[in-house]
Design a protein around this motif. Sequence first.
Motif, short mmCIF file in Angstrom:
data_model
loop_
_atom_site.label_atom_id
_atom_site.label_comp_id
_atom_site.label_asym_id
_atom_site.label_seq_id
_atom_site.Cartn_x
_atom_site.Cartn_y
_atom_site.Cartn_z
N ALA A 192 0.84 -1.20 0.00
CA ALA A 192 0.00 0.00 0.00
C ALA A 192 0.87 1.25 0.00
O ALA A 192 2.03 1.21 0.41
CB ALA A 192 -0.91 0.00 1.22
N GLU A 193 0.28 2.34 -0.47
CA GLU A 193 0.97 3.63 -0.47
C GLU A 193 0.49 4.45 0.71
O GLU A 193 -0.72 4.53 0.96
CB GLU A 193 0.67 4.39 -1.77
N ILE A 194 1.45 5.04 1.45
CA ILE A 194 1.06 5.87 2.61
C ILE A 194 1.61 7.28 2.47
O ILE A 194 2.55 7.53 1.71
CB ILE A 194 1.56 5.30 3.95
N GLU A 195 0.98 8.18 3.24
CA GLU A 195 1.50 9.53 3.40
C GLU A 195 1.97 9.62 4.85
O GLU A 195 1.20 9.35 5.77
CB GLU A 195 0.37 10.52 3.14
N VAL A 196 3.25 9.94 5.03
CA VAL A 196 3.85 9.97 6.37
C VAL A 196 3.62 11.35 6.99
O VAL A 196 3.88 12.37 6.37
CB VAL A 196 5.35 9.65 6.30
N ALA A 197 3.13 11.37 8.23
CA ALA A 197 2.93 12.63 8.97
C ALA A 197 3.97 12.72 10.09
O ALA A 197 5.07 12.21 9.95
CB ALA A 197 1.51 12.70 9.47
N GLY A 198 3.59 13.36 11.20
CA GLY A 198 4.56 13.65 12.26
C GLY A 198 4.91 12.45 13.13
O GLY A 198 4.24 11.42 13.09
N ARG A 199 5.96 12.63 13.92
CA ARG A 199 6.40 11.60 14.86
C ARG A 199 5.33 11.33 15.90
O ARG A 199 4.54 12.20 16.24
CB ARG A 199 7.67 12.09 15.58
N ILE A 200 5.37 10.13 16.43
CA ILE A 200 4.51 9.76 17.54
C ILE A 200 5.37 9.04 18.57
O ILE A 200 6.21 8.21 18.22
CB ILE A 200 3.33 8.89 17.07
N MET A 225 18.10 2.60 16.44
CA MET A 225 17.22 3.63 16.99
C MET A 225 15.90 3.55 16.25
O MET A 225 15.89 3.60 15.02
CB MET A 225 17.83 5.02 16.79
N LEU A 226 14.81 3.41 16.99
CA LEU A 226 13.49 3.26 16.37
C LEU A 226 12.67 4.54 16.51
O LEU A 226 12.61 5.13 17.60
CB LEU A 226 12.72 2.12 17.03
N TYR A 227 12.03 4.92 15.41
CA TYR A 227 11.19 6.12 15.39
C TYR A 227 9.83 5.74 14.81
O TYR A 227 9.76 5.09 13.77
CB TYR A 227 11.81 7.19 14.47
N ALA A 228 8.76 6.17 15.48
CA ALA A 228 7.40 5.91 14.97
C ALA A 228 6.81 7.18 14.38
O ALA A 228 7.02 8.28 14.91
CB ALA A 228 6.52 5.39 16.09
N TYR A 229 6.11 7.01 13.29
CA TYR A 229 5.45 8.14 12.61
C TYR A 229 3.99 7.82 12.38
O TYR A 229 3.64 6.68 12.07
CB TYR A 229 6.10 8.38 11.23
N ARG A 230 3.15 8.86 12.48
CA ARG A 230 1.76 8.71 12.05
C ARG A 230 1.74 8.65 10.54
O ARG A 230 2.58 9.26 9.87
CB ARG A 230 0.94 9.93 12.48
N ALA A 231 0.78 7.93 10.00
CA ALA A 231 0.66 7.85 8.55
C ALA A 231 -0.79 7.58 8.19
O ALA A 231 -1.57 7.12 9.03
CB ALA A 231 1.54 6.72 8.00
N ARG A 232 -1.15 7.92 6.95
CA ARG A 232 -2.49 7.54 6.48
C ARG A 232 -2.37 6.92 5.09
O ARG A 232 -1.39 7.15 4.37
CB ARG A 232 -3.46 8.71 6.51
#
Length: 156
Positions: free
Chosen positions: A82-90, A101-108
């Motif tokens: 699937a294709e997503i649009e990445v938003a800000g960090r969470i 180092m792990l980073y989580a991002y909101r996406a839709r």
Amino acid sequence: IATFVTMGWLIATRAARGAHRTDDRPQDVVAAAIVDDGRVLLAQRAHPAELAGKWELPGGRVESGETHATALTREIREELGAEIEVAGRIGAEVTHPNGLMLYAYRARLRSGTPAALEHLDMQWFSADELRRLDLDDVVPADRDWIPELCAVLDDA
Ligand code: DCM
């Protein structure tokens, strides 16, 4: 003697790092909190054995030359089709015991329907379902993100 001990330690730590790393920067892993219709998508890892069957935010390693967003978009395309649009960090970044180092991002979702192409399974979780999830069934590095994920879903 202290000099020799220090030299031995330096050689040993460099050899240990060299076994899986080619430079001294911590390697970044990015993970997506894909939110749709008030639910977040978690995927069940297929490997390694100690993580198999545990839920995670899907994602993977950032390769050289990639931004976090381009890496995450590529990983989700590979893992879920699937294709997503990445938003800000969470949540906060997490230091993995192996130095990642792990980073989580909101996406839709932009297009496509996610499918577990590389995972054992995937499932959309509501905030209530996340709160009921046994943390033993979550990949250790992702556990600290659960409360903030619940808060994001409560607001969604
Ligand atoms: N990882 C993690 N949590 C995630 C994604 C990845 O702890 N949400 C860890 C598991 C692996 C490493 O990052 O040690 C690389 O991930 P992968 O094997 O998916 O490329």
